[in-house]
Every structure is written in C-alpha cells, then in structure tokens.
Enzyme design. Structure first.
Site, PDB file in Angstrom:
ATOM      1  NE  ARG A 170      47.259  21.662 -11.758  1.00  0.00           N
ATOM      2  CZ  ARG A 170      47.443  22.094 -12.982  1.00  0.00           C
ATOM      3  NH1 ARG A 170      46.437  22.181 -13.805  1.00  0.00           N
ATOM      4  NH2 ARG A 170      48.615  22.469 -13.395  1.00  0.00           N
ATOM      5  CB  CYS A 188      42.027   8.433 -19.722  1.00  0.00           C
ATOM      6  SG  CYS A 188      41.505  10.035 -20.346  1.00  0.00           S
ATOM      7  CB  CYS A 192      38.238   7.437 -21.245  1.00  0.00           C
ATOM      8  SG  CYS A 192      39.502   7.460 -22.529  1.00  0.00           S
ATOM      9  CG  HIS A 247      42.761   8.093 -24.564  1.00  0.00           C
ATOM     10  ND1 HIS A 247      42.578   8.788 -23.382  1.00  0.00           N
ATOM     11  CD2 HIS A 247      44.085   7.777 -24.619  1.00  0.00           C
ATOM     12  CE1 HIS A 247      43.746   8.880 -22.752  1.00  0.00           C
ATOM     13  NE2 HIS A 247      44.659   8.287 -23.473  1.00  0.00           N
ATOM     14  N   GLY A 275      52.893  21.357 -21.084  1.00  0.00           N
ATOM     15  CA  GLY A 275      52.535  20.853 -19.760  1.00  0.00           C
ATOM     16  C   GLY A 275      51.354  19.907 -19.704  1.00  0.00           C
ATOM     17  CD  GLN A 299      42.202  23.310 -18.823  1.00  0.00           C
ATOM     18  OE1 GLN A 299      41.916  23.630 -17.672  1.00  0.00           O
ATOM     19  NE2 GLN A 299      43.444  23.158 -19.224  1.00  0.00           N
TER      20      GLN A 299
HETATM   21 ZN   LIG Z   1      40.800   9.318 -22.432  1.00  0.00          ZN
END
Ligand SMILES: [Zn+2]
Ligand SMILES: [Zn+2]
Length: 348
Positions: free
Chosen positions: A29, A50, A53, A113, A159, A168
């Site tokens: 991933r 990113c 973003c 961000h 991590g 998440q």
């Molecule tokens: Zn970002």
C-alpha cells in the site's frame, strides 16, 4: 477491486480466544509511510504529493474532489472489503477461519494538509463529529456490518507519516475484541446491579476528582483510575449513549469542546504535535441489545516523554498485563494545569 494471491480472512486464536485478521495483500500500500516528515516539523497547507489533499490523484487513479470541509472515501488499500473471498481455504487440524469482510474508509478532516483536529475551528471540528455520526449510522445499518470502528492514528510514533489530518473507519463483519469485552462487562454489570457501569465509573471519577482534566455541562475528560498509558485520556458524554450518532446537537458542541481541550493540552505538553491512537468506542451494530453501552473516546498515546516511547515488552506482550510507569493522578494534574490556547496560536 482485484485480490491477487493475498490472504483476507480471520483466523481463530484458540489460546487467546480471539480472531486474528489476516490481511496479507497490503504490504505494497503506497499511500501511507511515503512522505517522511519528522514529528513536530511544520507541514505546508497543501502538498502536491499527498494522497489526501484536494484535487490530487490517489494510488487507485481516482482524483480527490476539491472538497471544502470533511471528505470521506473508500480506502484504496483496505484491510477488509466486501469482495473478500467468501470461503477462505480450510485449515488443516483443529483450526478455524472465516472471511474478514467489511468496508474501510478514510476521513479527511479538512482540505488543509496541516490543520489538525486540535487546531481546527470548533465549528469545523463539530463537522468531523457529524461525519462520524453519519458514517456510523450509514455503515451500521447495513446487515453485513456488525461493528463500526472509527479511529485516528496520529504521528510517526504510531506509524503514520502522512501529516494530512485524517481518521479511518473499519466497518466489519465481526466485533473487535476490546469492544466485545466492554459490551459484555457493561451488560453483566447492568444485569447484576441494575446500574450502568460507565455511569458508576464517571461517578467514581467525579467523587474523587483528582483525575478529571476538564468538564463542561454534558461532557467530561479524565485519565481513569485504571489507565494503562501515561496519558490515557477518556472523553465521554455524561449521559449514556451507545454510539456517537445518539448525541444531541448540544452534546456534540460540548463533546467537541472537551475533545479539543484535550488535544490542545496534548500539543501544549511538549509544544509539539502529540502522537496518539484515538479510537471511538461504540456499541456494535450486530442487532444485539447494547443499551448498557456508553460511547466514549479513548486516547492511547505512545509517548511517556518527548521521544520516549512506552515500549510494550515482556509483561505487556509476553504476559498480557500492563506495567504502568506513571500514576494517573499525577499525569492528570499535569494535563489539567497546562494552559488552554494552543501554543501555536500565540504566535499568530
Ligand atoms: Zn494533504
Ligand atoms: Zn473503551
């Protein structure tokens, strides 16, 4: 989604009496751990590389919309998916397995961000909580979803090296063990005493008072008597609600206030962006009776001091019980005494 050669199942651990989720297709991933940013360094408001973003392309080839508040999308490299093989290969011997299915999503808190939940405008932070409410309800209402685990991993110590603030969601066909344990404890306590376990925890904390860090009319934040990590803060509504979607608008405002106070205190502690694992503990959605469950957030910060990790070692990993090197009363006092405005806001 195509699943090549990977494993995507749960295997029963007969000694720990718990399921181990095998999600062995995820090694490559790319969207996590790609950018290297040292904890505490300033990120820009937008990063061209990113995956979170607005307007940027993700590894799936999809392009993020030019979103303006929170933005939720299905994880391109999910640990669980509805397309998981329905019948994993049967193991040899006494072992058991079953499919690990579900839906994994990413929640970007804002288009910026570098804007953490701690530093967000309270109204914008309330939007994040409203997003949790919507996602819990939508995913939890699906027959195949038995539990909705919403969490944020923040910082390189846990991590995560993409600094774009996000959480998440793992909505799964099984209930994670900590939640199952909590639900069982709450249910048994209620059967035995007629009272709500979490209410009695809150009452004990309020009567003692030493471990409370902040409270307003309907929400409270404290390090519990039984805290395992140095800065293990619980944030909860005072009234019992089995899940976040059950909070009233007024309770959302108070809960956000308590949550942001804690996040700001965490950042102010060492004047750095404070790393943590932040799960929402909510009632399962498998059709059971969870009226005795009391929604709360738990922080599991890995640091004891700046750059000093609490290592899980012999007692914790080997024996299964925590050895805490700090006293909750002292750590709660330390957090309580910290100033409220975010340290960065002084320079603004
Ligand atoms: Zn970002
Ligand atoms: Zn909990």
């Amino acid at each position: 989604m195509q699943i090549q050669n990977g494993r995507w199942e749960q295997r029963w651990h007969p000694l720990r009496e718990e399921w181990v989720v095998v999600s062995a297709h995820r090694q490559d991933r790319p969207w996590i751990g790609e950018t290297v940013v040292t904890e505490g360094t300033e990120a820009p408001i937008y990063a061209a590389d990113c995956y979170l973003c607005p307007g940027n392309e993700r590894s799936s080839g999809e392009r993020n919309p030019h979103y303006s508040s929170t933005f939720v999308f299905n994880n391109d490299h999910p640990c669980v998916a509805l397309e998981a093989p329905k019948s994993p290969p049967s193991p040899i011997g006494i072992y058991q397995c079953r499919p690990a299915t579900g839906i994994a999503r990413v929640v970007c808190y804002s288009p910026l961000h570098n804007l953490t939940l701690a530093e967000m405008d309270p109204k914008a932070a309330e939007d994040v909580i409203a997003t949790w409410q919507r996602e819990y309800t939508e995913l939890g209402n699906r027959d195949e979803i038995h539990h909705v685990l919403i969490f944020e991993n923040k910082g390189e110590s846990v991590g995560v090296s993409n600094p774009h603030p996000h959480g998440q969601i793992y909505a799964t066909n099984f209930v994670f063990k900590t939640i199952a344990n909590e639900a069982r404890a709450c249910h048994q306590y209620h059967q035995k005493t007629g009272r709500m376990l979490f209410h009695d925890i809150l009452e004990s904390e309020i009567n003692d008072g030493r471990r409370i860090i902040y409270e307003n009319e309907t929400a409270i934040a404290f390090i519990p008597y039984f805290g395992r990590y140095a800065y293990e803060v619980f944030v909860a509504p005072k009234k019992s609600h089995p899940d976040v979607s059950d909070l009233s608008d007024n309770e959302v405002v108070d809960f956000t206030d308590a949550l942001q106070r804690i996040l700001i205190k965490f950042d102010n502690l060492w004047q750095m962006s404070f790393p943590y694992v932040m799960p929402l503990h909510q009632a399962p959605t498998d059709g059971g009776d969870y009226r005795s469950f009391h929604f709360h957030i738990e922080f599991h910060p890995p640091l004891r001091k700046p750059n000093l990790l609490k290592y899980l070692a012999g007692p914790e990993i080997g024996g299964g019980n925590f050895l805490s090197d700090t006293v909750p009363e002292e750590k709660a006092a330390e957090l309580r005494e910290l100033p409220y405005p975010h340290y960065k806001s002084k320079s603004k």
